[in-house]
Design an enzyme around this catalytic site. Structure first.
Site: not given
Length: 788
Positions: A504, A507
């Protein structure tokens, strides 16, 4: 063969210099102590960055009749000194630091450690708003014995940095020394250095730098950091006893030092120029030409005064600047600085390559033994935020150039090493497109589609151009958002099944994320419109059907109804399996163990409102806000914090990325981010204040009662407070939890990364949104479908 030739050529030059300088008294030839101390980067909390403004020629940077040569030099300022200075590509650092050592009868000081520093802009308007990225830095000795005033900017017509320095003292016997630590070719351990009274030179491979001045240096020496760089001798003897004309033929972490004339009460002025080039002749010529042109003309050119084209000309092109300044609470100071800072963080070889920050996070504890980009790379997510900020300012050229750059970072059959799925955008790349990180983040694949749709809607892309880009870049991205696929690039061999993402927006985690799904749904709706424009109705129908299916999955996969916070009903950060009502553990991250997914709060669900996937009064959104804003939670899980600033008793809000965040300083040891020490803690990110301001605006618009004053006085003013003295906005501010590193103050920037382009972009967009009374990067086509 060419590298060997250059090394031989430079070695011959070094040898000739050694013969010349060794004839002077008290001067040795080669410095001992190779390779010197381990090299590191510089402090990342920059108070200033700068480069020259260059005009586009057909969307690219080329020499032209109005701005002349394209200068490819960037500099940064921190702790009152010049830190990483780049030449060539924007991530190619060439020095770590340039500062002065000051020697008196009973003291040896360095500017960074022993003076009190202020920074201001050299060129401002009647409202004290900056008109260029030229700085005046004043460093004062606390007891008033001396001051050092520096004027810093680049030469738009040469690859050179100009520094005017005025030394003043209140007592006799105070001598300044110029100290430079090169990190040529973006590393700190492979350099060679040589010095004469006319110039200090360093090189690695083909890249050279030359530092010269408008008067000869009194004494000079080159050496290896920590061993023979002159600092230890100044500390021990108060003067340079052993001097070396060269570091010889062994590369290392080198430094160069030059004794200057003693300070006086009337002031001693030096003009220093740091020139760069491919070969010593080029770097020397850049420096000489800049000195010959002189302070006033170079600065006027940089600023854009008179007939020169410079930074003030760029600001004059921004049609929305004055209107947005009326929304700011500081008369537009931070807005003007933000416009300059955002434009400065674009590469000049690869036009449109917008980086995240001209800094290396926690740089002074990050090894410089190997090349590193830090945040001087391209993330399509940050890139999108900045491009949208340019459009908010009324700059349509830069986002168009940025959009046209994007194929360089999209995975295709031509991507070197790719044997898997195509269409997705790489996680992080160098500005030349060389891959660095290769995880799949679906929001980063959706954002170029959204940007393209926005540019088309605003007429920046014609219908014909929009169709062309749909086929070339946006359709492959949309196809990946629909089908996913088997990735096979570098180490990554994952099977990606949207809307579950490999990572997401932070990271770190895989699964179903509200913020990722918001971007993916909006991207597919935009792709459908572009497909219809291109006459591909079947593709459009597929994109719409897929968007509808993903939209129906959002709450099922990311909204818990049995959570431990509040009434148990709220969006969570992410669910790995897509079942938000289990005690599934998230992955370990940044030194923090993985917790029950339901414990972790994250404001990413507000992106559902921003992009039009959910209305501001959605029951799911309203139920999630109290948990996000709960300041009674234990600090590790708490997200919201309140801040007060000097002279203002009001409390201003800020938010962390999520509970249990470990991306920040250690709360026990006060050490820099590690990675992965157990006490690490992610702090408050100022752009969340902008994100919340956008949500509150959307809520007010929906209610039919838009009062801009509370928005200005809370969210706009908070972001202005979060900026430092140089009007740089940080990635993170200190939240007051745990042991504070030296110099940290609650509500002020940490050493993570300043300036952060995303933060500046969010501030610009917030002003535009409030001024327009509608969220700037909302997608009406998405809202019409889902948020009625």
């Amino acid at each position: 063969m060419r590298i060997a030739h250059v090394l031989n050529r430079n070695y011959i030059i070094l040898t000739l210099l050694v013969i010349f300088v060794s004839c002077t008294p008290n001067s040795n030839s080669f410095a001992p102590g190779a390779p010197g101390d381990d090299p590191f980067w510089a402090y990342s909390g920059k108070t200033g960055i700068g480069t020259s403004y260059e005009m586009y020629v057909d969307g690219q940077f080329e020499a032209n009749s109005q701005t002349g040569k394209v200068s490819k030099v960037w500099f940064s300022v921190a702790d009152g000194i010049i830190t990483e200075t780049m030449y060539g590509l924007i991530h190619h650092a060439q020095i770590k630091e340039m500062q002065f050592v000051i020697v008196g009868d009973d003291f040896v000081h360095t500017e960074q450690d022993d003076t009190e520093s202020t920074i201001e802009y050299l060129y401002t308007d009647e409202h004290d708003r900056p008109l260029s990225l030229a700085y005046k830095i004043t460093n004062r000795e606390p007891n008033g014995r001396y001051t050092i005033e520096k004027h810093v900017f680049t030469n738009p017509n040469e690859d050179a940095l100009f520094i005017r320095v005025i030394f003043k003292s209140t007592e006799e016997g105070i001598t300044p020394y110029l100290y430079v630590n090169p990190h040529v070719a973006n590393t700190g351990g492979g350099d060679f250095a040589s010095v004469t009274r006319k110039a200090l030179n360093a090189f690695e491979g083909e890249t050279n730098l030359t530092l010269t001045a408008n008067r000869k240096f009194e004494k000079v020496s080159a050496g290896f950091v920590g061993v023979s760089d002159g600092l230890s001798e100044l500390n021990e003897h108060g003067k340079l006893v052993n001097r070396y004309s060269s570091t010889g033929d062994i590369p290392g972490n080198v430094a160069m030092i030059a004794e200057l004339k003693p300070m006086t009460s009337d002031g001693v002025t030096y003009d220093f120029v740091l020139g760069f080039g491919q070969g010593q002749n080029m770097s020397e010529q850049a420096a000489r030409n800049t000195l010959k042109t002189g302070y006033r003309e170079v600065l006027a050119n940089y600023n854009g005064e008179g007939d020169y084209v410079g930074w003030s000309d760029y600001l004059e092109q921004l049609s929305e600047l004055e209107r947005l300044s009326s929304i700011a609470t500081d008369n537009g100071k931070l807005l003007y600085a933000s416009a300059l800072v955002l434009k400065a963080q674009e590469d000049k070889t690869h036009a449109g390559a917008l980086i995240a920050s001209l800094s290396n996070p926690w740089g002074e504890t990050v090894s410089a033994a190997q090349p590193a980009t830090g945040y001087k790379g391209v993330w399509p997510r940050d890139f999108y935020q900045v491009a949208m900020a340019f459009t908010a300012l009324g700059d349509f050229e830069t986002p168009l150039s940025a959009f046209e750059y994007l194929p360089k970072v999209q995975v295709s059959d031509d991507t070197q090493g790719n044997e898997g799925a195509t269409g997705w955008f790489m996680q992080k790349t160098h500005v030349d497109g060389n891959l660095e990180w290769v995880s799949v983040q679906l929001d980063q694949t959706a954002m170029p589609i959204k940007l393209g749709w926005k540019l088309w809607q605003k007429g920046i892309l014609s219908d014909e151009k929009a169709k062309e880009w749909y086929h070339k870049m946006l359709k492959p991205a949309a196809e990946f958002l629909v089908d996913g696929g088997k990735v096979n690039l570098d180490w990554n061999t994952a099977n990606v099944t949207p809307p579950s993402t490999q990572q997401e927006r932070w990271e770190e985690q895989a699964g179903y994320s509200p913020s990722t799904m918001a971007s993916v749904v909006a991207g597919l709706i935009c792709a459908a419109e572009l497909a219809n424009l291109a006459g591909e109705s079947e593709q459009a129908a597929k994109y719409l059907a897929t968007a509808d299916r993903y939209e129906q999955m959002i709450e099922k996969t990311t909204f818990t109804t049995n959570g431990p916070h509040g009434n148990g009903n709220y969006y969570i950060r992410i669910s790995g399996s897509g079942n938000p009502n289990t005690d599934e553990k998230l992955a370990h991250n940044n030194g923090r163990p993985g917790f029950d997914q339901r414990l972790i709060l994250d404001g990413g669900f507000l992106e559902l409102v921003r992009y039009g996937v959910r209305a501001a009064n959605s029951e799911y959104v309203l139920e999630s806000l109290p948990e996000l804003d709960n300041i009674e939670l234990e600090d590790n899980l708490r997200v919201k914090y309140l801040f007060s600033f000097d002279g203002d008793n009001k409390q201003y809000p800020g938010w962390r990325r999520y509970g249990n965040d470990g991306y920040g300083e250690d709360e026990v040891t006060a050490g820099n981010y590690g990675p992965n020490t157990p006490g690490q803690r992610g702090r408050v990110w100022p752009f969340f204040t902008g994100e919340r301001g956008h949500y509150e605006l959307a809520s007010a618009v929906l209610s039919g009662n838009v009062d801009v004053q509370p928005l200005r006085e809370t969210y706009v003013k908070a972001m202005e407070y979060f900026a430092n003295e140089g009007l740089m906005l940080p990635e993170q501010v200190w939240d007051g939890v745990g042991v504070a590193p030296e110099g940290y103050r609650k509500g002020y920037g940490t050493n993570s990364a300043t300036p952060l382009a995303w933060t500046h972009a969010e501030y610009v967009k917030l002003l535009r949104s409030i001024s327009d009374a509608e969220v700037w990067d909302n997608y009406p086509n998405v809202a019409k479908r889902y948020a009625q």
